[in-house]
Scaffold this motif. Structure first.
Motif, PDB file in Angstrom:
ATOM      1  N   ASN A 160      11.569  -4.375  -8.117  1.00 61.03           N
ATOM      2  CA  ASN A 160      10.597  -5.311  -8.682  1.00 61.03           C
ATOM      3  C   ASN A 160      11.263  -6.642  -9.030  1.00 61.03           C
ATOM      4  OD1 ASN A 160       8.154  -3.941  -8.508  1.00 61.03           O
ATOM      5  ND2 ASN A 160       8.416  -2.905 -10.444  1.00 61.03           N
ATOM      6  N   ALA A 161      12.439  -6.574  -9.614  1.00 61.06           N
ATOM      7  CA  ALA A 161      13.163  -7.806  -9.944  1.00 61.06           C
ATOM      8  C   ALA A 161      13.509  -8.572  -8.666  1.00 61.06           C
ATOM      9  CB  ALA A 161      14.417  -7.480 -10.739  1.00 61.06           C
ATOM     10  N   GLY A 162      13.886  -7.860  -7.624  1.00 63.06           N
ATOM     11  CA  GLY A 162      14.195  -8.496  -6.346  1.00 63.06           C
ATOM     12  C   GLY A 162      12.981  -9.145  -5.713  1.00 63.06           C
ATOM     13  N   LEU A 190       7.923  -8.771 -12.656  1.00 62.16           N
ATOM     14  CA  LEU A 190       8.902  -8.801 -13.756  1.00 62.16           C
ATOM     15  C   LEU A 190       8.373  -8.036 -14.963  1.00 62.16           C
ATOM     16  CD1 LEU A 190      10.409 -12.399 -13.687  1.00 62.16           C
ATOM     17  CD2 LEU A 190      11.533 -10.239 -13.091  1.00 62.16           C
ATOM     18  N   ALA A 191       7.086  -8.147 -15.225  1.00 62.07           N
ATOM     19  CA  ALA A 191       6.489  -7.377 -16.323  1.00 62.07           C
ATOM     20  C   ALA A 191       6.565  -5.880 -16.021  1.00 62.07           C
ATOM     21  CB  ALA A 191       5.047  -7.809 -16.554  1.00 62.07           C
ATOM     22  N   PHE A 192       6.286  -5.488 -14.776  1.00 62.66           N
ATOM     23  CA  PHE A 192       6.394  -4.078 -14.417  1.00 62.66           C
ATOM     24  C   PHE A 192       7.836  -3.596 -14.526  1.00 62.66           C
ATOM     25  CE2 PHE A 192       2.502  -4.921 -11.651  1.00 62.66           C
ATOM     26  CZ  PHE A 192       1.639  -4.441 -12.617  1.00 62.66           C
ATOM     27  N   ALA A 193       8.777  -4.414 -14.088  1.00 57.70           N
ATOM     28  CA  ALA A 193      10.188  -4.035 -14.184  1.00 57.70           C
ATOM     29  C   ALA A 193      10.576  -3.807 -15.642  1.00 57.70           C
ATOM     30  CB  ALA A 193      11.077  -5.114 -13.558  1.00 57.70           C
ATOM     31  N   LEU A 252       0.829  -1.206   0.000  1.00 60.85           N
ATOM     32  CA  LEU A 252       0.000   0.000   0.000  1.00 60.85           C
ATOM     33  C   LEU A 252       0.866   1.260   0.000  1.00 60.85           C
ATOM     34  CD1 LEU A 252      -2.893  -1.045   2.403  1.00 60.85           C
ATOM     35  CD2 LEU A 252      -2.946  -0.858  -0.098  1.00 60.85           C
ATOM     36  N   ALA A 253       1.917   1.268   0.814  1.00 62.87           N
ATOM     37  CA  ALA A 253       2.827   2.420   0.833  1.00 62.87           C
ATOM     38  C   ALA A 253       3.560   2.556  -0.502  1.00 62.87           C
ATOM     39  CB  ALA A 253       3.830   2.269   1.980  1.00 62.87           C
ATOM     40  N   TYR A 254       3.987   1.443  -1.047  1.00 62.30           N
ATOM     41  CA  TYR A 254       4.680   1.421  -2.331  1.00 62.30           C
ATOM     42  C   TYR A 254       3.771   1.961  -3.435  1.00 62.30           C
ATOM     43  CZ  TYR A 254       6.994  -0.731  -6.413  1.00 62.30           C
ATOM     44  OH  TYR A 254       7.594  -0.968  -7.627  1.00 62.30           O
ATOM     45  N   GLN A 279      15.574   3.375 -11.633  1.00 65.86           N
ATOM     46  CA  GLN A 279      16.336   2.131 -11.703  1.00 65.86           C
ATOM     47  C   GLN A 279      16.175   1.328 -10.410  1.00 65.86           C
ATOM     48  OE1 GLN A 279      20.092   3.966 -12.579  1.00 65.86           O
ATOM     49  NE2 GLN A 279      19.887   3.626 -14.795  1.00 65.86           N
ATOM     50  N   ALA A 280      16.095   2.020  -9.271  1.00 59.63           N
ATOM     51  CA  ALA A 280      15.892   1.327  -7.995  1.00 59.63           C
ATOM     52  C   ALA A 280      14.521   0.637  -7.958  1.00 59.63           C
ATOM     53  CB  ALA A 280      16.026   2.307  -6.832  1.00 59.63           C
TER      54      ALA A 280
END
Length: 140
Positions: A81-83, A115-118, A54-56, A75-76
């Motif tokens: 997202n990948a992490g 991964l799609a969002f990243a 929710l915060a994100y 980039q972070a």
């Protein structure tokens, strides 16, 4: 520091990521014990990640509305997202969690989505134009 003017793709990816993250956060928080039983995931994990999501989502909406963005911040988000995806997969592969079949599907769905969002956010960053230097800070 490199700033960019966010491309429409980057803004759209942030908004979609925010909407999906908020929905996942609400799902993880709303039913409480019922979600624990359905997913077979620990209540503290669901609660803490639900609050985080929710915060994100709120942070992503702020980024989507920004006139300029600091490229390393974008980039972070991409690396985060990948992490998240990697964490979901490792939790299953290494047996850190013992989810139900629905819980396994939930974790795999999250991994695929983030991964799609990243990918979309990374591509959106690549399509973003450099921001003009601020007045008074331009090199002579």
């Amino acid at each position: 520091m490199r700033s960019v003017l966010p491309s429409p793709l980057l803004r759209g990816a942030f908004v979609l990521d925010a909407v999906v993250s908020a929905a996942a956060g609400v799902l993880q928080l709303a039913p409480g014990a019922r979600m624990v039983a359905w997913l077979g995931l620990p209540a503290p994990l669901l609660t803490e990640t639900g609050v985080f999501l929710l915060a994100y989502a709120g942070a992503l909406l702020l980024l989507a509305r920004s006139r300029t963005l600091w490229a390393p911040l974008v980039q972070a988000v991409v690396l985060g997202n990948a992490g998240w995806a990697l964490g979901c997969v490792l939790a299953l592969l290494l047996g850190w969690l013992a989810p139900t079949a629905l819980g396994t599907a939930w974790l795999l769905l999250q991994a695929v989505a983030v991964l799609a969002f990243a990918a979309a956010e990374g591509l959106g960053l690549a399509r973003s134009a450099p921001a003009p230097a601020a007045v008074g800070l331009a090199r002579s």
